[in-house]
Design an enzyme around this catalytic site. Sequence first.
Site, PDB file in Angstrom:
ATOM      1  N   TYR A  58      19.297   6.859 -13.825  1.00  0.00           N
ATOM      2  CA  TYR A  58      18.596   7.036 -12.608  1.00  0.00           C
ATOM      3  C   TYR A  58      19.289   7.141 -11.370  1.00  0.00           C
ATOM      4  O   TYR A  58      19.104   8.105 -10.449  1.00  0.00           O
ATOM      5  CB  TYR A  58      17.651   5.581 -12.320  1.00  0.00           C
ATOM      6  CG  TYR A  58      17.113   5.453 -10.773  1.00  0.00           C
ATOM      7  CD1 TYR A  58      16.018   6.119 -10.558  1.00  0.00           C
ATOM      8  CD2 TYR A  58      17.764   4.466  -9.892  1.00  0.00           C
ATOM      9  CE1 TYR A  58      15.390   5.984  -9.289  1.00  0.00           C
ATOM     10  CE2 TYR A  58      17.146   4.081  -8.687  1.00  0.00           C
ATOM     11  CZ  TYR A  58      16.169   4.860  -8.464  1.00  0.00           C
ATOM     12  OH  TYR A  58      15.539   4.763  -7.097  1.00  0.00           O
TER      13      TYR A  58
ATOM     14  N   GLY B  79       3.491   0.923  -3.703  1.00  0.00           N
ATOM     15  CA  GLY B  79       4.776   0.835  -3.337  1.00  0.00           C
ATOM     16  C   GLY B  79       5.148   1.175  -2.217  1.00  0.00           C
ATOM     17  O   GLY B  79       4.407   1.198  -0.905  1.00  0.00           O
TER      18      GLY B  79
ATOM     19  N   GLY C 207       3.388  10.078  -4.447  1.00  0.00           N
ATOM     20  CA  GLY C 207       3.683   8.565  -4.941  1.00  0.00           C
ATOM     21  C   GLY C 207       3.289   7.747  -3.893  1.00  0.00           C
ATOM     22  O   GLY C 207       4.199   6.802  -3.611  1.00  0.00           O
ATOM     23  N   ALA C 208       2.149   8.000  -3.186  1.00  0.00           N
ATOM     24  CA  ALA C 208       1.948   6.954  -1.761  1.00  0.00           C
ATOM     25  C   ALA C 208       0.405   6.121  -2.302  1.00  0.00           C
ATOM     26  O   ALA C 208       0.023   5.715  -1.062  1.00  0.00           O
ATOM     27  CB  ALA C 208       1.697   7.987  -0.582  1.00  0.00           C
TER      28      ALA C 208
ATOM     29  N   GLY D 232       5.598   4.334  -0.741  1.00  0.00           N
ATOM     30  CA  GLY D 232       5.092   5.481  -0.313  1.00  0.00           C
ATOM     31  C   GLY D 232       3.721   5.122   0.440  1.00  0.00           C
ATOM     32  O   GLY D 232       3.306   5.684   1.446  1.00  0.00           O
TER      33      GLY D 232
HETATM   34  N1  LIG Z   1      11.653   0.121  -4.614  1.00  0.00           N
HETATM   35  C1  LIG Z   1      12.733   0.033  -4.285  1.00  0.00           C
HETATM   36  O1  LIG Z   1      13.552  -0.852  -4.318  1.00  0.00           O
HETATM   37  C2  LIG Z   1      13.592   1.362  -4.080  1.00  0.00           C
HETATM   38  C3  LIG Z   1      14.895   1.471  -3.811  1.00  0.00           C
HETATM   39  C4  LIG Z   1      15.626   2.580  -3.496  1.00  0.00           C
HETATM   40  C5  LIG Z   1      14.928   3.907  -3.481  1.00  0.00           C
HETATM   41  N2  LIG Z   1      13.690   3.760  -4.079  1.00  0.00           N
HETATM   42  C6  LIG Z   1      13.117   5.067  -4.149  1.00  0.00           C
HETATM   43  O2  LIG Z   1      11.772   5.263  -3.212  1.00  0.00           O
HETATM   44  C7  LIG Z   1      10.686   5.895  -3.720  1.00  0.00           C
HETATM   45  C8  LIG Z   1       9.629   5.171  -3.954  1.00  0.00           C
HETATM   46  O3  LIG Z   1       9.773   4.033  -4.887  1.00  0.00           O
HETATM   47  P1  LIG Z   1       8.779   2.749  -5.254  1.00  0.00           P
HETATM   48  O4  LIG Z   1       9.703   1.714  -5.726  1.00  0.00           O
HETATM   49  O5  LIG Z   1       7.645   2.548  -4.137  1.00  0.00           O
HETATM   50  O6  LIG Z   1       8.135   3.528  -6.461  1.00  0.00           O
HETATM   51  P2  LIG Z   1       7.020   3.099  -7.378  1.00  0.00           P
HETATM   52  O7  LIG Z   1       6.411   1.617  -7.258  1.00  0.00           O
HETATM   53  O8  LIG Z   1       7.236   3.415  -8.758  1.00  0.00           O
HETATM   54  O9  LIG Z   1       5.825   4.194  -6.670  1.00  0.00           O
HETATM   55  C9  LIG Z   1       4.470   4.382  -7.150  1.00  0.00           C
HETATM   56  C10 LIG Z   1       3.748   5.632  -6.609  1.00  0.00           C
HETATM   57  O10 LIG Z   1       4.481   6.398  -7.221  1.00  0.00           O
HETATM   58  C11 LIG Z   1       3.378   7.354  -7.857  1.00  0.00           C
HETATM   59  N3  LIG Z   1       3.906   7.932  -9.204  1.00  0.00           N
HETATM   60  C12 LIG Z   1       4.597   7.225 -10.198  1.00  0.00           C
HETATM   61  N4  LIG Z   1       4.978   8.152 -11.018  1.00  0.00           N
HETATM   62  C13 LIG Z   1       4.452   9.394 -10.627  1.00  0.00           C
HETATM   63  C14 LIG Z   1       4.411  10.675 -11.243  1.00  0.00           C
HETATM   64  N5  LIG Z   1       4.872  10.963 -12.477  1.00  0.00           N
HETATM   65  N6  LIG Z   1       3.832  11.662 -10.720  1.00  0.00           N
HETATM   66  C15 LIG Z   1       3.122  11.390  -9.525  1.00  0.00           C
HETATM   67  N7  LIG Z   1       3.213  10.329  -8.748  1.00  0.00           N
HETATM   68  C16 LIG Z   1       3.762   9.160  -9.358  1.00  0.00           C
HETATM   69  C17 LIG Z   1       2.249   6.119  -8.291  1.00  0.00           C
HETATM   70  O11 LIG Z   1       1.067   6.770  -8.517  1.00  0.00           O
HETATM   71  P3  LIG Z   1       0.061   6.190  -9.818  1.00  0.00           P
HETATM   72  O12 LIG Z   1      -0.076   4.733  -9.462  1.00  0.00           O
HETATM   73  O13 LIG Z   1      -1.277   7.104  -9.554  1.00  0.00           O
HETATM   74  O14 LIG Z   1       0.605   6.697 -10.976  1.00  0.00           O
HETATM   75  C18 LIG Z   1       2.380   5.583  -6.874  1.00  0.00           C
HETATM   76  O15 LIG Z   1       1.935   6.370  -5.893  1.00  0.00           O
HETATM   77  C19 LIG Z   1      11.296   6.449  -5.036  1.00  0.00           C
HETATM   78  O16 LIG Z   1      11.803   7.594  -4.778  1.00  0.00           O
HETATM   79  C20 LIG Z   1      12.488   5.438  -5.480  1.00  0.00           C
HETATM   80  O17 LIG Z   1      13.252   6.162  -6.315  1.00  0.00           O
HETATM   81  C21 LIG Z   1      13.146   2.671  -4.313  1.00  0.00           C
END
Ligand SMILES: NC(=O)c1ccc[n+]([C@@H]2O[C@H](COP(=O)([O-])OP(=O)(O)OC[C@H]3O[C@@H](n4cnc5c(N)ncnc54)[C@H](OP(=O)(O)O)[C@@H]3O)[C@@H](O)[C@H]2O)c1
Length: 289
Positions: free
Chosen positions: A163, A14, A10-11, A16
């Site tokens: 979640y 966001g 997921g990089a 990643g």
């Molecule tokens: N954001 C926050 O405030 C926060 C807070 C605490 C923890 N976290 C944790 O940090 C991590 C990253 O969060 P984020 O907010 O950056 O998430 P995000 O915005 O949903 O991440 C986007 C990335 O994840 C990929 N992705 C989404 N669904 C996928 C799937 N089913 N299979 C493979 N890749 C997938 C997307 O690829 P595509 O675009 O190609 O689909 C993109 O590369 C997560 O584990 C989240 O739970 C986040």
Amino acid sequence: MQNKIILITGATGGIGKQTALALAKMGAQVIITGRSKPSGEAAAAEIKQASGNPKLDLLLGDLSAQANAYSLAEQFKARYERLDVLINNAGLAASERKLTEDGIESNFAMNVVAPFLLTHLLMDSLKASPSARVINLMGGDVPAKLDMDNLQSEHSFDGLNSYSQSKLAMMVTMYEFAQRAQGITINICYPGQASTNMTRSVTADMLPGFMRFMFPLFKLAVRDDGGKSAAKASRSSVYLASSPKVEGVSGEYFDTNSTLVSWPPAVLDATTREKLWSIVERLTRVEIK
Ligand SMILES: NC(=O)c1ccc[n+]([C@@H]2O[C@H](COP(=O)([O-])OP(=O)(O)OC[C@H]3O[C@@H](n4cnc5c(N)ncnc54)[C@H](OP(=O)(O)O)[C@@H]3O)[C@@H](O)[C@H]2O)c1
């Protein structure tokens, strides 16, 4: 990090993507994953350009389906002889209860099953590294108790609570993995809140009733900031991936500022760990000694 090979799920967006950029700037060979080829290629080009590091690779696969975790691991092994750092970054905060093609509730599939399976499938590559590290990302809310009777929201689906429960289950599983895995380290970090696709797609009805009046404030906090907060939130993963201070450290939980945090009681409960481990093994048809 010049000779390190790092796979970040997921990089392509966001947190990643910001993690990939920071580690690419340090000179590592970084492999990013996502589901979409166009946005994956765009992210890869952007990271190469911004880091000045051409060693940037892209693998594709929707990790909510176990077949794709197998395919991703095979593609990785065909290209790379070892894996120094695996960052299980991809996660999901679903707004409603849905089942994946494996028949597993989607939060549980993405946040618990996918990191477990990918870590297992890449174990030989990790063991081929002299000091491999696996990093997992926790969510914001840490429930006191794991609801073992509702792991896949079979009885009730409750927005962000589902979640948080899945993230706690991930913690329990990864703590157990860290106890069993030999010769690699497995840790968990909390990145902090960031403006990403995940947080921007949270809806008011995903919040517990008593917090809904705060939704406008939450929306304001996660408005698009061009990746600024995601870059800040990448620091804990980057620290665990690169710092010599955590060489050999395993089975620990780090806060957003990379300080050690105590485990929640569910993680330290051996009965909970044993039960959950066998559930995840059954769901993946994998047995790990
Ligand atoms: N954001 C926050 O405030 C926060 C807070 C605490 C923890 N976290 C944790 O940090 C991590 C990253 O969060 P984020 O907010 O950056 O998430 P995000 O915005 O949903 O991440 C986007 C990335 O994840 C990929 N992705 C989404 N669904 C996928 C799937 N089913 N299979 C493979 N890749 C997938 C997307 O690829 P595509 O675009 O190609 O689909 C993109 O590369 C997560 O584990 C989240 O739970 C986040």
